[in-house]
Write a protein that holds these residues in place. Structure first.
Motif, PDB file in Angstrom:
ATOM      1  N   ARG A 143       0.803  -1.217   0.000  1.00 31.85           N
ATOM      2  CA  ARG A 143       0.000   0.000   0.000  1.00 31.85           C
ATOM      3  C   ARG A 143       0.839   1.272   0.000  1.00 31.85           C
ATOM      4  N   THR A 144       2.077   1.190   0.522  1.00 35.91           N
ATOM      5  CA  THR A 144       2.928   2.387   0.545  1.00 35.91           C
ATOM      6  C   THR A 144       3.418   2.754  -0.847  1.00 35.91           C
ATOM      7  N   MET A 145       3.282   1.846  -1.806  1.00 40.17           N
ATOM      8  CA  MET A 145       3.753   2.073  -3.166  1.00 40.17           C
ATOM      9  C   MET A 145       2.612   2.379  -4.126  1.00 40.17           C
ATOM     10  N   LEU A 146       1.398   2.534  -3.588  1.00 36.48           N
ATOM     11  CA  LEU A 146       0.210   2.756  -4.412  1.00 36.48           C
ATOM     12  C   LEU A 146      -0.429   4.098  -4.080  1.00 36.48           C
ATOM     13  N   SER A 147      -0.985   4.747  -5.084  1.00 40.45           N
ATOM     14  CA  SER A 147      -1.748   5.971  -4.856  1.00 40.45           C
ATOM     15  C   SER A 147      -3.065   5.639  -4.158  1.00 40.45           C
ATOM     16  N   GLY A 148      -3.759   6.671  -3.681  1.00 42.57           N
ATOM     17  CA  GLY A 148      -5.050   6.444  -3.038  1.00 42.57           C
ATOM     18  C   GLY A 148      -6.037   5.759  -3.970  1.00 42.57           C
ATOM     19  N   GLY A 149      -6.082   6.212  -5.219  1.00 41.70           N
ATOM     20  CA  GLY A 149      -6.993   5.594  -6.172  1.00 41.70           C
ATOM     21  C   GLY A 149      -6.639   4.145  -6.443  1.00 41.70           C
ATOM     22  N   GLN A 150      -5.339   3.840  -6.515  1.00 42.16           N
ATOM     23  CA  GLN A 150      -4.920   2.458  -6.727  1.00 42.16           C
ATOM     24  C   GLN A 150      -5.246   1.589  -5.518  1.00 42.16           C
ATOM     25  N   GLN A 151      -5.052   2.134  -4.315  1.00 40.59           N
ATOM     26  CA  GLN A 151      -5.397   1.376  -3.109  1.00 40.59           C
ATOM     27  C   GLN A 151      -6.892   1.050  -3.084  1.00 40.59           C
ATOM     28  N   GLN A 152      -7.715   2.008  -3.507  1.00 37.61           N
ATOM     29  CA  GLN A 152      -9.152   1.745  -3.505  1.00 37.61           C
ATOM     30  C   GLN A 152      -9.514   0.697  -4.549  1.00 37.61           C
ATOM     31  N   ARG A 153      -8.819   0.676  -5.677  1.00 36.69           N
ATOM     32  CA  ARG A 153      -9.058  -0.368  -6.670  1.00 36.69           C
ATOM     33  C   ARG A 153      -8.639  -1.742  -6.137  1.00 36.69           C
ATOM     34  N   ALA A 175     -11.893   9.345   0.919  1.00 40.67           N
ATOM     35  CA  ALA A 175     -10.474   9.603   1.173  1.00 40.67           C
ATOM     36  C   ALA A 175      -9.706   9.908  -0.111  1.00 40.67           C
ATOM     37  N   LEU A 176     -10.429  10.156  -1.209  1.00 38.52           N
ATOM     38  CA  LEU A 176      -9.790  10.337  -2.506  1.00 38.52           C
ATOM     39  C   LEU A 176      -9.962  11.757  -3.024  1.00 38.52           C
ATOM     40  N   ASP A 177      -9.042  12.171  -3.903  1.00 37.34           N
ATOM     41  CA  ASP A 177      -9.245  13.440  -4.597  1.00 37.34           C
ATOM     42  C   ASP A 177     -10.355  13.260  -5.622  1.00 37.34           C
ATOM     43  N   SER A 178     -10.820  14.366  -6.202  1.00 41.11           N
ATOM     44  CA  SER A 178     -12.002  14.309  -7.056  1.00 41.11           C
ATOM     45  C   SER A 178     -11.793  13.422  -8.279  1.00 41.11           C
ATOM     46  N   ARG A 179     -10.582  13.457  -8.861  1.00 41.92           N
ATOM     47  CA  ARG A 179     -10.323  12.647 -10.053  1.00 41.92           C
ATOM     48  C   ARG A 179     -10.350  11.159  -9.718  1.00 41.92           C
ATOM     49  N   SER A 180      -9.649  10.775  -8.646  1.00 42.57           N
ATOM     50  CA  SER A 180      -9.636   9.363  -8.245  1.00 42.57           C
ATOM     51  C   SER A 180     -11.026   8.909  -7.819  1.00 42.57           C
ATOM     52  N   GLY A 181     -11.767   9.804  -7.125  1.00 42.16           N
ATOM     53  CA  GLY A 181     -13.126   9.473  -6.704  1.00 42.16           C
ATOM     54  C   GLY A 181     -14.034   9.211  -7.881  1.00 42.16           C
ATOM     55  N   LEU A 188     -17.451   1.320 -10.138  1.00 42.42           N
ATOM     56  CA  LEU A 188     -18.644   0.721  -9.529  1.00 42.42           C
ATOM     57  C   LEU A 188     -19.791   0.659 -10.540  1.00 42.42           C
ATOM     58  N   GLU A 189     -19.936   1.696 -11.346  1.00 41.53           N
ATOM     59  CA  GLU A 189     -20.986   1.705 -12.373  1.00 41.53           C
ATOM     60  C   GLU A 189     -20.758   0.595 -13.398  1.00 41.53           C
ATOM     61  N   SER A 190     -19.510   0.409 -13.812  1.00 40.83           N
ATOM     62  CA  SER A 190     -19.234  -0.633 -14.799  1.00 40.83           C
ATOM     63  C   SER A 190     -19.469  -2.016 -14.219  1.00 40.83           C
ATOM     64  N   MET A 191     -19.131  -2.198 -12.949  1.00 41.30           N
ATOM     65  CA  MET A 191     -19.396  -3.473 -12.285  1.00 41.30           C
ATOM     66  C   MET A 191     -20.896  -3.739 -12.216  1.00 41.30           C
ATOM     67  N   ASN A 192     -21.650  -2.689 -11.918  1.00 45.11           N
ATOM     68  CA  ASN A 192     -23.097  -2.827 -11.877  1.00 45.11           C
ATOM     69  C   ASN A 192     -23.661  -3.174 -13.262  1.00 45.11           C
ATOM     70  N   ALA A 193     -23.103  -2.556 -14.298  1.00 38.11           N
ATOM     71  CA  ALA A 193     -23.549  -2.842 -15.665  1.00 38.11           C
ATOM     72  C   ALA A 193     -23.308  -4.301 -16.031  1.00 38.11           C
ATOM     73  N   GLU A 194     -22.322  -4.924 -15.382  1.00 35.84           N
ATOM     74  CA  GLU A 194     -22.035  -6.340 -15.610  1.00 35.84           C
ATOM     75  C   GLU A 194     -22.924  -7.247 -14.767  1.00 35.84           C
ATOM     76  N   GLY A 195     -23.783  -6.649 -13.928  1.00 36.36           N
ATOM     77  CA  GLY A 195     -24.756  -7.437 -13.180  1.00 36.36           C
ATOM     78  C   GLY A 195     -24.548  -7.508 -11.685  1.00 36.36           C
ATOM     79  N   ARG A 196     -23.507  -6.860 -11.157  1.00 36.65           N
ATOM     80  CA  ARG A 196     -23.286  -6.894  -9.716  1.00 36.65           C
ATOM     81  C   ARG A 196     -24.254  -5.961  -8.994  1.00 36.65           C
TER      82      ARG A 196
END
Length: 229
Positions: A143-153, A175-181, A188-196
Motif C-alpha cells: 500500500r505504501t507504493m500505491l496511490s489512493g486511487g490504486q489502493q481503492q481499486r 479519502a480520494l481526490d475528485s479525479r480518483s473518486g 462501480l458503475e461498470s461493475m453494476n452494468a455487468e450485473g453486480r
C-alpha cells in the motif's frame, strides 16, 4: 439468486448506554433486488452506519427482520453470520483497510484463503481480478507504493474476488481526490452494468445521484426512494 439480495422489514435498532436507550433505526423497510445500484444517503447521525452494519451482517436488529441473500440475519449464530458475511458480501471502505506490508496480490487473495482455497488458486484468481481493474503491473506493490486511487481499486478487487451477491461500499470516495473518486464511481458503475448488486453508503447527494435508486435516511427513518431519470 432468486428474490431480493437484501430485504429489511420493519427494522428497529436500539442501543442502551446506562439507563438511556437510543433508537438508531425505527421502522425501516427496504428491498434491494439483484443487479440494482442503490445509494443510501443521509447526514452524519442519520442511521446510515447502523443500516450498513445490519445489511453487512455486522450487527443484528432489535426488532423486525433483516434478510441477506435469503438468510434471516437475526436467526444466525456467530459462525453462520461470519460465513454469510464472507460468502455473500464484498466490503469497500473509505479508508481502504488494506493489510500492511502485504502486496496487492496477497491482499486480494486473503478472503479466498480465509475460506479455504489453495494458495496457488487464490493468487491466480486475485491476479486476474487485479489485471481486470488495471493493476496487472502492481501485483507485488504494497500500500505504501500505491496511490489512493490504486489502493481503492485493490480494495474493490478484494471485495469482488469471492463473487459475492452484494458489494457494500461505505463512503468509497471519501479519502480520494475528485479525479480518483470519479474513477472509483465509474468502476462501480461498470461493475453494476455487468450485473453486480451495489449498495453505496454516502452523505453526498451528488455522489448518490450516480446510483439508479436513491434512498434517503434521517433520524433513523427512511424518507424517500427516488429512481434515477
Amino acid at each position: 439468486m432468486t428474490g431480493p439480495v437484501v430485504r429489511l422489514t420493519d427494522v428497529r435498532r436500539e442501543y442502551a448506554v446506562g439507563d438511556t436507550t437510543t433508537v438508531a433505526l425505527d421502522g425501516v423497510s427496504l428491498s434491494i433486488e439483484p443487479g440494482e445500484f442503490v445509494a443510501i444517503v443521509g447526514p452524519s447521525g442519520s442511521g446510515k452506519s447502523t443500516l450498513m452494519n445490519l445489511v453487512g451482517c455486522l450487527d443484528r436488529p432489535t426488532a423486525g427482520t433483516v434478510e441477506v441473500a435469503g438468510e434471516d440475519v437475526g436467526r444466525l449464530g456467530d459462525d453462520a453470520l461470519t460465513r454469510l458475511r464472507g460468502d455473500a458480501i464484498g466490503f469497500v471502505f473509505q479508508q481502504f483497510q488494506l493489510l500492511p506490508q502485504t502486496s496487492a496480490l496477497d491482499n486480494v487473495a486473503a478472503p479466498l484463503l480465509y475460506r479455504g482455497e489453495r494458495v496457488k488458486t487464490a493468487r491466480a484468481k486475485a491476479a486476474e481480478v487485479l489485471a481486470a481493474l488495471g493493476l496487472g503491473d502492481r501485483l507485488e506493490h504494497d500500500r505504501t507504493m500505491l496511490s489512493g486511487g490504486q489502493q481503492q481499486r485493490v480494495a474493490i478487487a478484494r471485495a469482488v474476488v469471492t463473487e459475492p451477491a452484494l458489494v457494500l461500499a461505505d463512503e468509497p470516495t471519501g479519502a480520494l481526490d475528485s479525479r480518483s473518486g470519479a474513477a472509483v464511481l465509474e468502476l462501480l458503475e461498470s461493475m453494476n452494468a455487468e450485473g453486480r448488486t451495489i449498495v453505496l453508503i454516502t452523505h453526498d447527494a451528488s455522489i448518490a445521484e450516480r446510483a439508479h435508486r436513491r434512498v434517503a435516511i434521517r433520524d433513523g427513518r427512511l424518507l424517500e426512494a427516488k429512481v434515477a431519470a
